[in-house]
Design a protein around this motif. Structure first.
Motif, PDB file in Angstrom:
ATOM      1  N   LEU A 120       0.852  -1.189   0.000  1.00 21.76           N
ATOM      2  CA  LEU A 120       0.000   0.000   0.000  1.00 21.76           C
ATOM      3  C   LEU A 120       0.891   1.244   0.000  1.00 21.76           C
ATOM      4  CD1 LEU A 120      -2.700  -1.014   2.653  1.00 21.76           C
ATOM      5  CD2 LEU A 120      -2.898  -1.105   0.162  1.00 21.76           C
ATOM      6  N   ASP A 121       0.360   2.339  -0.517  1.00 23.85           N
ATOM      7  CA  ASP A 121       1.112   3.597  -0.523  1.00 23.85           C
ATOM      8  C   ASP A 121       0.930   4.284   0.835  1.00 23.85           C
ATOM      9  OD1 ASP A 121       2.716   5.530  -1.596  1.00 23.85           O
ATOM     10  OD2 ASP A 121       1.090   6.577  -2.642  1.00 23.85           O
ATOM     11  N   ALA A 122       1.177   3.503   1.872  1.00 18.80           N
ATOM     12  CA  ALA A 122       0.975   3.965   3.257  1.00 18.80           C
ATOM     13  C   ALA A 122       1.749   3.030   4.169  1.00 18.80           C
ATOM     14  CB  ALA A 122      -0.502   3.923   3.617  1.00 18.80           C
ATOM     15  N   CYS A 123       2.065   3.518   5.355  1.00 18.57           N
ATOM     16  CA  CYS A 123       2.714   2.633   6.313  1.00 18.57           C
ATOM     17  C   CYS A 123       2.131   2.847   7.700  1.00 18.57           C
ATOM     18  CB  CYS A 123       4.227   2.809   6.308  1.00 18.57           C
ATOM     19  SG  CYS A 123       4.827   4.154   7.327  1.00 18.57           S
ATOM     20  N   ASP A 124       2.403   1.915   8.590  1.00 18.20           N
ATOM     21  CA  ASP A 124       1.801   1.978   9.928  1.00 18.20           C
ATOM     22  C   ASP A 124       2.378   3.109  10.755  1.00 18.20           C
ATOM     23  OD1 ASP A 124      -0.024  -0.105   9.721  1.00 18.20           O
ATOM     24  OD2 ASP A 124       1.547  -1.605   9.988  1.00 18.20           O
ATOM     25  N   VAL A 125       3.562   3.590  10.377  1.00 22.77           N
ATOM     26  CA  VAL A 125       4.202   4.647  11.161  1.00 22.77           C
ATOM     27  C   VAL A 125       3.775   6.029  10.665  1.00 22.77           C
ATOM     28  CG1 VAL A 125       6.387   5.639  11.902  1.00 22.77           C
ATOM     29  CG2 VAL A 125       6.183   3.169  11.613  1.00 22.77           C
ATOM     30  N   CYS A 126       3.854   6.226   9.363  1.00 25.07           N
ATOM     31  CA  CYS A 126       3.658   7.572   8.807  1.00 25.07           C
ATOM     32  C   CYS A 126       2.303   7.766   8.139  1.00 25.07           C
ATOM     33  CB  CYS A 126       4.773   7.900   7.821  1.00 25.07           C
ATOM     34  SG  CYS A 126       6.365   8.057   8.620  1.00 25.07           S
ATOM     35  N   GLY A 127       1.430   6.793   8.205  1.00 24.24           N
ATOM     36  CA  GLY A 127       0.098   6.958   7.650  1.00 24.24           C
ATOM     37  C   GLY A 127       0.088   6.959   6.134  1.00 24.24           C
ATOM     38  N   SER A 183       0.320  13.057  10.308  1.00 22.99           N
ATOM     39  CA  SER A 183       0.874  14.317  10.772  1.00 22.99           C
ATOM     40  C   SER A 183       2.349  14.391  10.382  1.00 22.99           C
ATOM     41  CB  SER A 183       0.733  14.368  12.287  1.00 22.99           C
ATOM     42  OG  SER A 183       0.992  15.643  12.761  1.00 22.99           O
ATOM     43  N   LEU A 184       2.958  15.537  10.634  1.00 15.27           N
ATOM     44  CA  LEU A 184       4.385  15.674  10.341  1.00 15.27           C
ATOM     45  C   LEU A 184       5.213  15.157  11.522  1.00 15.27           C
ATOM     46  CD1 LEU A 184       4.598  19.274   8.862  1.00 15.27           C
ATOM     47  CD2 LEU A 184       4.919  17.141   7.626  1.00 15.27           C
ATOM     48  N   PRO A 185       6.387  14.587  11.256  1.00 16.11           N
ATOM     49  CA  PRO A 185       7.286  14.260  12.368  1.00 16.11           C
ATOM     50  C   PRO A 185       7.695  15.554  13.071  1.00 16.11           C
ATOM     51  CG  PRO A 185       8.087  13.338  10.295  1.00 16.11           C
ATOM     52  CD  PRO A 185       6.960  14.246   9.954  1.00 16.11           C
ATOM     53  N   ARG A 186       8.089  15.440  14.313  1.00 17.35           N
ATOM     54  CA  ARG A 186       8.394  16.638  15.119  1.00 17.35           C
ATOM     55  C   ARG A 186       9.427  17.551  14.453  1.00 17.35           C
ATOM     56  NH1 ARG A 186      12.037  17.195  19.441  1.00 17.35           N
ATOM     57  NH2 ARG A 186      12.336  14.945  19.468  1.00 17.35           N
ATOM     58  N   VAL A 243      -2.521  27.545   3.432  1.00 17.80           N
ATOM     59  CA  VAL A 243      -1.134  27.366   3.875  1.00 17.80           C
ATOM     60  C   VAL A 243      -0.938  26.018   4.585  1.00 17.80           C
ATOM     61  CG1 VAL A 243      -0.494  29.790   3.993  1.00 17.80           C
ATOM     62  CG2 VAL A 243      -1.606  28.752   5.953  1.00 17.80           C
ATOM     63  N   ALA A 244      -2.015  25.416   5.014  1.00 16.73           N
ATOM     64  CA  ALA A 244      -1.938  24.066   5.603  1.00 16.73           C
ATOM     65  C   ALA A 244      -3.336  23.473   5.617  1.00 16.73           C
ATOM     66  CB  ALA A 244      -1.379  24.125   7.022  1.00 16.73           C
ATOM     67  N   GLU A 245      -3.419  22.188   5.386  1.00 10.15           N
ATOM     68  CA  GLU A 245      -4.705  21.508   5.490  1.00 10.15           C
ATOM     69  C   GLU A 245      -4.471  20.051   5.809  1.00 10.15           C
ATOM     70  OE1 GLU A 245      -6.994  21.345   1.849  1.00 10.15           O
ATOM     71  OE2 GLU A 245      -5.176  21.435   0.633  1.00 10.15           O
ATOM     72  N   GLY A 246      -5.473  19.425   6.341  1.00 10.30           N
ATOM     73  CA  GLY A 246      -5.346  18.013   6.682  1.00 10.30           C
ATOM     74  C   GLY A 246      -6.416  17.629   7.669  1.00 10.30           C
ATOM     75  N   LYS A 247      -6.122  16.605   8.444  1.00  7.46           N
ATOM     76  CA  LYS A 247      -7.119  16.238   9.456  1.00  7.46           C
ATOM     77  C   LYS A 247      -6.450  16.099  10.821  1.00  7.46           C
ATOM     78  CE  LYS A 247      -7.050  11.256   8.562  1.00  7.46           C
ATOM     79  NZ  LYS A 247      -7.717  10.135   7.974  1.00  7.46           N
ATOM     80  N   PHE A 248      -7.176  16.516  11.822  1.00  3.76           N
ATOM     81  CA  PHE A 248      -6.708  16.330  13.192  1.00  3.76           C
ATOM     82  C   PHE A 248      -6.957  14.881  13.571  1.00  3.76           C
ATOM     83  CE2 PHE A 248      -7.604  20.994  14.583  1.00  3.76           C
ATOM     84  CZ  PHE A 248      -6.414  21.386  13.984  1.00  3.76           C
ATOM     85  N   ASN A 293       0.699  17.801  14.124  1.00  2.00           N
ATOM     86  CA  ASN A 293       1.908  18.610  13.945  1.00  2.00           C
ATOM     87  C   ASN A 293       1.817  19.262  12.572  1.00  2.00           C
ATOM     88  OD1 ASN A 293       3.124  17.862  16.338  1.00  2.00           O
ATOM     89  ND2 ASN A 293       4.498  16.370  15.417  1.00  2.00           N
ATOM     90  N   ILE A 294       2.013  20.551  12.510  1.00  2.95           N
ATOM     91  CA  ILE A 294       1.984  21.199  11.191  1.00  2.95           C
ATOM     92  C   ILE A 294       3.174  22.155  11.062  1.00  2.95           C
ATOM     93  CG2 ILE A 294      -0.520  21.005  10.979  1.00  2.95           C
ATOM     94  CD1 ILE A 294      -0.720  23.969  11.621  1.00  2.95           C
ATOM     95  N   TYR A 295       3.366  22.651   9.843  1.00  2.00           N
ATOM     96  CA  TYR A 295       4.476  23.568   9.577  1.00  2.00           C
ATOM     97  C   TYR A 295       3.917  24.875   9.029  1.00  2.00           C
ATOM     98  CZ  TYR A 295       8.857  25.355   7.679  1.00  2.00           C
ATOM     99  OH  TYR A 295       9.943  26.143   7.386  1.00  2.00           O
ATOM    100  N   LEU A 296       4.018  25.918   9.809  1.00  2.98           N
ATOM    101  CA  LEU A 296       3.591  27.255   9.378  1.00  2.98           C
ATOM    102  C   LEU A 296       4.790  28.191   9.558  1.00  2.98           C
ATOM    103  CD1 LEU A 296       0.096  27.707  11.113  1.00  2.98           C
ATOM    104  CD2 LEU A 296       0.532  27.226   8.715  1.00  2.98           C
ATOM    105  N   PRO A 297       5.590  28.365   8.521  1.00  2.27           N
ATOM    106  CA  PRO A 297       6.838  29.112   8.706  1.00  2.27           C
ATOM    107  C   PRO A 297       6.657  30.618   8.825  1.00  2.27           C
ATOM    108  CG  PRO A 297       6.610  28.405   6.427  1.00  2.27           C
ATOM    109  CD  PRO A 297       5.435  27.835   7.158  1.00  2.27           C
ATOM    110  N   ASP A 298       5.585  31.170   8.237  1.00  2.65           N
ATOM    111  CA  ASP A 298       5.496  32.632   8.162  1.00  2.65           C
ATOM    112  C   ASP A 298       4.454  33.210   9.102  1.00  2.65           C
ATOM    113  OD1 ASP A 298       7.429  32.705   6.179  1.00  2.65           O
ATOM    114  OD2 ASP A 298       5.945  32.373   4.598  1.00  2.65           O
TER     115      ASP A 298
END
Lengths: 428, 185
Positions: free
Chosen positions: A361-368, B64-67, B110-115, B129-134
């Motif tokens: 799948l174009d997904a993984c358990d760690v990074c979704g 989400s984004l890594p830290r 500037v950012a979108e996704g799901k909580f 976790n999101i990235y908003l640089p400005d």
């Protein structure tokens, strides 16, 4: 690697520039003892920054924004006082005494606060090298470490050559002018950050006046300007410092001064050559830093787009993909919209020097569901930037794509629609 | 001179350590989203409080984004108000999906996704976790999907059932004029 090369350069260029100029000027203006106090500031700043980094990394004791606020108060006040003392020192030419000592103490304190603002963050970086469960011996960790160390080496070399230029330029007043201007510009930036806490209503900030935009319409634009123009501030401060290198270069195009014999002339010529080299090196390293902060920054923050999904055939309850369409060693992406409207994606890549395929799948358990993309001959997780071992794609674990069942029949890779449908839970 | 230097260094270290230990509100400082701390509002039968703080490690990272690639962790804290759906007042609402869209003054996303639902020391919440640089004047729009969309059931019988029903279409709420300034964590 580039991420840390860029971020360390971004964090340290202004600090390193100001501290280098301050140290050099102290060496030129004052005797050994006051100068030793200034050097003590560098040592103390580094030690305290390391303590801060350790406390920050291991406890919740330090609220960075709050601490920075105090550092900025001191930095701004000390900068103003120090500029006055440096001007007086230069004017009076006193290398020792109360004026020199007070200047040295102010310089040492300023260096400590400049370092405490930027260095703990840089020193804390290695704890971020772990991603997706990588250990210290993983390639990802080592590559990031190289980027981080590379930037530190770049900063040290830049400081060394800029320091040589500032020490050898004929008039210390030029260095003082550049340093004063740099400190003022830096204070403007710090003031913007101080107001930033007011604008964002930091709960710990006990200022008696509560911010609101209608009463203070100029504040937010000013804060935004200082926050969004790090590169401009870096260009102004470090650019002016590099002007010292250019002036030194011009001062040393030809030998000046008297010489009594050819040996002395050779010595003067060698001195000029030495200065020109230092000027060129400082300018080059400045250029690398700026390139790093522009091109490097853009590359690091470039948004990766996944390649478009490819077509396939549906036959009964199966999805058929011709082997010849995917056996070129490149990453191929496919997508199926389930009855619930969920887009399920999967990838196929032929393994190197093998007839078998890496499929998942174009997904993984760690990074979704971030997905994977091709960078050269590598497959990389879009989320955590970890490079996949293509030979293990299809196996469970880590940041590997979640395995997807398939069979090969009559020249086709065949997937069951039931399996694809069942995978929708991963993409919701 | 060496003694003087040692004294200066020791004093500085002692000062910083003492100050660090004297911190009474240290930890994870939260910042409110919304003008003049107007970060709370009612949506359906619950209260939503929008806050942000330093990016955090999560397991798994999920969507989400890594830290180290984010510069803030944004979250919607939900707490139930008086309701006829069986939720205790003040309790969290599980099984929801919350989509977010953050736009700048020009209307650019500037950012979108799901909580994602997650738990921290202060309890469960939805966040990312999101990235908003400005820095900029931003708007945050949240779209709340009913728990029913994710298979959350309600008792409806006479003896044990609740009288209320979930909303059937996703509802949105927008926090305007967020004077956002990137923070150093």
């Amino acid at each position: 690697m580039l991420q840390y090369f860029v971020s360390v350069t971004e964090d340290l260029t202004i600090t390193v520039t100001l501290i280098t100029l301050l140290l050099t000027l102290a060496k030129r203006l004052w005797a050994k003892q006051p100068y030793a106090v200034v050097k003590g500031g560098v040592v103390a700043g580094n030690v305290l920054s390391a303590v801060f980094a350790a406390v920050k990394s291991t406890t919740n004791l330090i609220d960075t924004n709050r601490w920075n606020q105090y550092f900025f108060y001191f930095t701004i006040c000390i900068s103003v006082l120090l500029i006055a003392v440096l001007i007086l020192s230069l004017a009076k030419g006193r290398q020792e005494g109360p004026l020199a000592l007070s200047g040295a103490v102010l310089s040492a304190l300023l260096i400590v606060f400049l370092l405490l603002y930027e260095l703990p963050n840089v020193l804390s970086n290695p704890k971020n090298f772990y991603t997706a469960g990588n250990g210290v011996l993983s390639v990802e960790f080592l590559v990031r470490l190289v980027g981080w160390l590379g930037a530190l080496v770049l900063m040290l070399l830049y400081a060394r050559f800029l320091g040589k230029c500032a020490f050898n330029i004929k008039k210390p007043g030029i260095v003082l002018t550049v340093l004063s201007f740099g400190l003022i510009v830096n204070s403007v930036r710090d003031f913007g950050t101080i107001l930033g806490q007011w604008v964002t209503h930091a709960r710990w900030l006990k200022w008696p006046i509560v911010y609101n935009r209608s009463d203070y319409p100029w504040v937010f634009p000013f804060v935004r300007f200082t926050a969004n123009n790090t590169l401009l501030f870096t260009l102004i401060i470090a650019g002016l410092a590099v002007a010292i290198a250019l002036i030194l270069f011009l001062q040393n195009l030809h030998i000046s001064g008297d010489y009594a014999n050819p040996a002395q002339k050779r010595k003067l010529r060698a001195h000029c050559r030495h200065n020109r080299r230092a000027a060129v090196m400082a300018s080059l390293l400045f250029a690398v830093s700026i390139l790093n902060l522009t091109v490097g920054y853009a590359a690091v923050h470039k948004k990766v787009e996944l390649s478009a999904p490819e077509t396939y055939t549906i036959q009964g309850n199966d999805i058929l993909i011709a082997v010849e369409d995917v056996n070129d060693g490149s990453l191929h992406r496919f997508e199926y919209k389930t009855a619930n409207g969920v887009q399920v994606r999967w990838i196929i890549i032929q393994k190197p020097n093998s007839a078998s395929f890496g499929i998942g799948l174009d997904a993984c358990d760690v990074c979704g569901t971030a997905g994977y993309y091709q960078r050269g001959d590598q497959v990389v997780c879009k989320q955590c930037d970890v490079v996949m071992n293509i030979n293990t794609i299809g196996f469970k674990g880590g940041c590997n794509p979640i395995p997807l069942a398939y069979r090969i029949e009559s020249g086709n890779i065949v997937f069951s629609l039931d399996d694809i449908q069942a995978a929708e839970t991963k993409f919701k | 001179m060496k003694k003087f230097l040692a004294l200066v260094m020791a004093a500085m270290m002692a000062l910083s350590c003492a100050a660090a230990l004297a911190e009474d509100e240290a930890g994870f400082p939260e910042y409110d989203i919304g003008p003049e701390m107007d970060n709370e509002r009612q949506v359906e039968f619950f209260n939503v409080s929008m806050v942000y703080f330093q990016p955090v490690d999560m397991e798994p990272v999920g969507d989400s984004l890594p830290r180290d690639q984010a510069n803030l962790h944004i979250e919607a804290d939900l707490s139930a108000l008086e309701n006829d759906l069986g939720y205790e007042v003040g309790s969290w609402i599980p099984y929801m999906q919350i989509d977010y869209v953050i736009k700048n003054e020009n209307g650019d996303v500037v950012a979108e996704g799901k909580f994602m639902p997650m738990a921290a020391t202060d309890g469960p919440h939805y966040g990312a976790n999101i990235y908003l640089p400005d820095a900029g004047l931003l708007s945050v729009t949240l779209t709340f999907h009913s728990p029913a969309e994710n298979g959350y059931l309600l008792h409806v019988d006479e003896q044990t059932g609740v009288t209320g029903r979930f909303w059937t279409e996703p509802v949105t709420s927008t926090w305007e004029n967020w004077e956002y300034v990137p923070q150093t964590w």
